[in-house]
Design a protein around this motif. Structure first.
Motif, PDB file in Angstrom:
ATOM      1  N   VAL A   1       0.869  -1.178   0.000  1.00 13.79           N
ATOM      2  CA  VAL A   1       0.000   0.000   0.000  1.00 13.79           C
ATOM      3  C   VAL A   1       0.903   1.225   0.000  1.00 13.79           C
ATOM      4  N   ASP A   2       0.850   1.952  -1.094  1.00 19.96           N
ATOM      5  CA  ASP A   2       1.644   3.175  -1.224  1.00 19.96           C
ATOM      6  C   ASP A   2       0.876   4.291  -0.524  1.00 19.96           C
ATOM      7  N   GLU A   3       1.410   4.700   0.631  1.00 19.39           N
ATOM      8  CA  GLU A   3       0.735   5.704   1.468  1.00 19.39           C
ATOM      9  C   GLU A   3       1.438   7.067   1.391  1.00 19.39           C
TER      10      GLU A   3
ATOM     11  N   ARG B   1       5.916   5.027   2.530  1.00 21.52           N
ATOM     12  CA  ARG B   1       5.665   6.424   2.889  1.00 21.52           C
ATOM     13  C   ARG B   1       6.831   7.297   2.459  1.00 21.52           C
ATOM     14  N   THR B   2       6.642   8.597   2.543  1.00 24.66           N
ATOM     15  CA  THR B   2       7.655   9.495   1.995  1.00 24.66           C
ATOM     16  C   THR B   2       7.733  10.794   2.788  1.00 24.66           C
ATOM     17  N   PHE B   3       8.912  11.412   2.736  1.00 25.10           N
ATOM     18  CA  PHE B   3       9.082  12.771   3.283  1.00 25.10           C
ATOM     19  C   PHE B   3       8.893  13.826   2.188  1.00 25.10           C
ATOM     20  N   SER B   4       8.525  13.380   0.987  1.00 22.50           N
ATOM     21  CA  SER B   4       8.441  14.324  -0.132  1.00 22.50           C
ATOM     22  C   SER B   4       7.211  15.219  -0.074  1.00 22.50           C
ATOM     23  N   LYS B   5       6.152  14.779   0.548  1.00 20.08           N
ATOM     24  CA  LYS B   5       4.894  15.508   0.446  1.00 20.08           C
ATOM     25  C   LYS B   5       4.669  16.353   1.698  1.00 20.08           C
ATOM     26  N   LEU B   6       4.114  15.810   2.746  1.00 19.23           N
ATOM     27  CA  LEU B   6       3.814  16.625   3.928  1.00 19.23           C
ATOM     28  C   LEU B   6       5.071  17.294   4.492  1.00 19.23           C
TER      29      LEU B   6
ATOM     30  N   LEU C   1      15.278  16.276  -1.468  1.00 23.87           N
ATOM     31  CA  LEU C   1      16.340  15.528  -0.790  1.00 23.87           C
ATOM     32  C   LEU C   1      16.231  14.024  -1.003  1.00 23.87           C
ATOM     33  N   ARG C   2      15.064  13.556  -1.454  1.00 25.01           N
ATOM     34  CA  ARG C   2      14.812  12.140  -1.739  1.00 25.01           C
ATOM     35  C   ARG C   2      14.892  11.298  -0.473  1.00 25.01           C
ATOM     36  N   LEU C   3      13.802  11.203   0.228  1.00 21.23           N
ATOM     37  CA  LEU C   3      13.771  10.408   1.455  1.00 21.23           C
ATOM     38  C   LEU C   3      12.401   9.746   1.584  1.00 21.23           C
TER      39      LEU C   3
HETATM   40  C1  LIG Z   1       4.860  11.401  -4.640  1.00 22.95           C
HETATM   41  C2  LIG Z   1       4.577   9.948  -4.630  1.00 22.95           C
HETATM   42  C3  LIG Z   1       5.491   9.059  -4.096  1.00 22.95           C
HETATM   43  C4  LIG Z   1       6.732   9.546  -3.415  1.00 22.95           C
HETATM   44  O1  LIG Z   1       7.843   9.402  -4.120  1.00 22.95           O
HETATM   45  P1  LIG Z   1       9.249   9.790  -3.497  1.00 22.95           P
HETATM   46  O2  LIG Z   1      10.127   8.922  -4.304  1.00 22.95           O
HETATM   47  O3  LIG Z   1       9.250   9.415  -2.051  1.00 22.95           O
HETATM   48  O4  LIG Z   1       9.418  11.251  -3.713  1.00 22.95           O
HETATM   49  C5  LIG Z   1       5.184   7.715  -4.074  1.00 22.95           C
HETATM   50  N1  LIG Z   1       4.008   7.266  -4.555  1.00 22.95           N
HETATM   51  C6  LIG Z   1       3.101   8.103  -5.054  1.00 22.95           C
HETATM   52  C7  LIG Z   1       1.799   7.567  -5.520  1.00 22.95           C
HETATM   53  C8  LIG Z   1       3.361   9.469  -5.121  1.00 22.95           C
HETATM   54  O5  LIG Z   1       2.451  10.288  -5.653  1.00 22.95           O
END
Ligand SMILES: *Cc1c(COP(=O)(O)O)cnc(C)c1O
Length: 395
Positions: A211-213, A244-249, A255-257
């Motif tokens: 599950v891509d959260e 999960r990702t640090f890219s959004k919130l 920085l790619r994390l």
């Molecule tokens: C933005 C996004 C990501 C995050 O990708 P990063 O590699 O962590 O920047 C992952 N899955 C989905 C569906 C996204 O929209």
């Protein structure tokens, strides 16, 4: 952007490139959208509003920026390969055992790792398969194809909900991974934890549910929409992975994390295969500071929620259809009879507002708009209203 196996460039028979792997010959470069500077130059604009990549409209936390400045003189050192300080802080933040976490160079790296660790290549007619919905985030397919792994899709339901039964009916003994995105990109649709758990339990043992959260941080009632609490409290689902990702919130896209919560048995294998140092020194520092600054997190959430409600309401008044979203973007279609989604995308671009057209995802009538700060939202609506009032350029 989509992967189109037909469109790979033809390699002349005498070219030395013919010795490369066929999957590589058929691949294309990832086409990210134009940058703000490129658009300023192309259309001779002073200001450009980018609502195309679901970035944090408040930027990064000031605590993060200060920490990066403070630590800049450390960049001559290698990072610790397994990012232990950040892994520990994250484990505490999430309430999961640290053995279950794997950090990566964006969650994109973890998508790639999962496919390489789990799937045996064999192309269309042999080996393992990856299953996802259509449309879905392009990375699942890109990486599967590149690894020579068959990729299958089941269309979303008409209301963009997840085709649970359709997916189950498509599972075979070859199905190794199922990628679901919740909240979904680009539709915004969010499954419930109960639905996800029932689905995970219905899968055969050899099937991992991923599950891509990426957008779960924006969901108000997370316990009702994420399997995290059900992974943490001992009712172990052994076949579920959360990405999960640090890219959004957290505003760290540059920085790619990213990270994943895995069954512990699986996390260990991912660490073995992951390139050492793929999370760099500055990304680890930034991640630690970002977790510390919960006031910034709260401000980001409020900006997003207020912006989402405002955009929903105003787009409705302009006659647009807006899909319910629990993410930091929304999916919309313009009113019938006026400019098409593609015409609006181009018109907005000329006026310095970048949104995301979705024809390559099979949604040619739709646009995806990230929530901006109040000023960005207002500018977007203003330019959109002007374009809608002018009508279709082709009419
Ligand atoms: C933005 C996004 C990501 C995050 O990708 P990063 O590699 O962590 O920047 C992952 N899955 C989905 C569906 C996204 O929209």
């Amino acid at each position: 952007m989509s992967f189109d196996s037909e469109s790979g460039s033809q390699v002349p028979t005498e070219s030395p490139a013919r010795f490369l792997r066929p999957e590589v010959l058929q691949s294309k470069r990832y086409t990210a959208g134009l940058t703000i500077d490129e658009i300023k130059e192309r259309y001779n604009l002073q200001r450009v509003v980018k609502l195309a990549s679901n970035e944090n409209p408040l930027g990064a936390s000031p605590l993060v920026v200060n920490r990066l400045r403070e630590r800049a003189d450390m960049v001559f050192r290698y990072p610790h390969s397994s990012t232990p300080r950040l892994a520990k802080a994250l484990a505490a933040h999430l309430g999961v055992a640290v053995e279950r976490l794997v950090l990566g160079n964006g969650s994109d790296e973890l998508i790639d790792l999962l496919i390489r660790v789990r799937c045996r290549p064999g192309g269309e007619h042999g080996g393992d398969e990856v299953l996802a919905c259509r449309p879905c985030f392009s990375m699942y397919q890109l990486q599967a194809k590149l690894c020579g792994v068959a990729f299958r899709q089941v269309p979303l339901e008409a209301d963009f909900s997840i085709p649970w039964q359709g997916l189950l009916d498509t599972v075979t003994e070859r199905t190794a991974l199922i990628f679901l995105t919740s909240p979904d990109n680009p539709t915004g649709y969010t499954a419930t934890a109960a639905q996800l758990e029932a689905f995970a339990r219905a899968l055969p043992e050899h099937c991992l549910l991923v599950v891509d959260e990426a957008y779960i941080d924006f969901v108000r009632d997370q316990a009702a929409h994420s399997l995290l609490s059900r992974l943490a409290d001992g009712k172990e689902l052994q076949n579920v992975v959360l990405l999960r990702t640090f890219s959004k919130l957290y505003g760290l896209a540059g920085l790619r994390l990213g990270y994943g919560v895995f069954p512990a048995w699986l996390a260990d294998y991912l660490w073995r295969v992951r390139l050492p140092f793929s999370v760099n020194l500055m990304a680890e520092e930034a991640g630690l500071a970002a977790l510390e600054d919960q006031a910034f997190v709260q401000a980001s959430l409020e900006t997003t929620w207020e912006g989402l409600a405002y955009l929903e309401q105003e787009l409705g008044l302009l006659g647009c259809t807006v899909w319910p979203s629990q993410a930091n973007f929304l999916l919309m279609t313009p009113p019938a009879g006026g400019p098409t989604a593609q015409e609006l995308f181009e018109g907005l671009l000329r006026r310095g507002v970048i949104v995301r057209p979705l024809a390559s995802s099979g949604l040619p009538d739709h646009l995806r708009v990230s929530v901006g700060n109040p000023e960005e939202n207002r500018l977007f609506l203003q330019e959109l209203a002007t374009l809608l009032a002018k009508g279709s350029p082709k009419a």
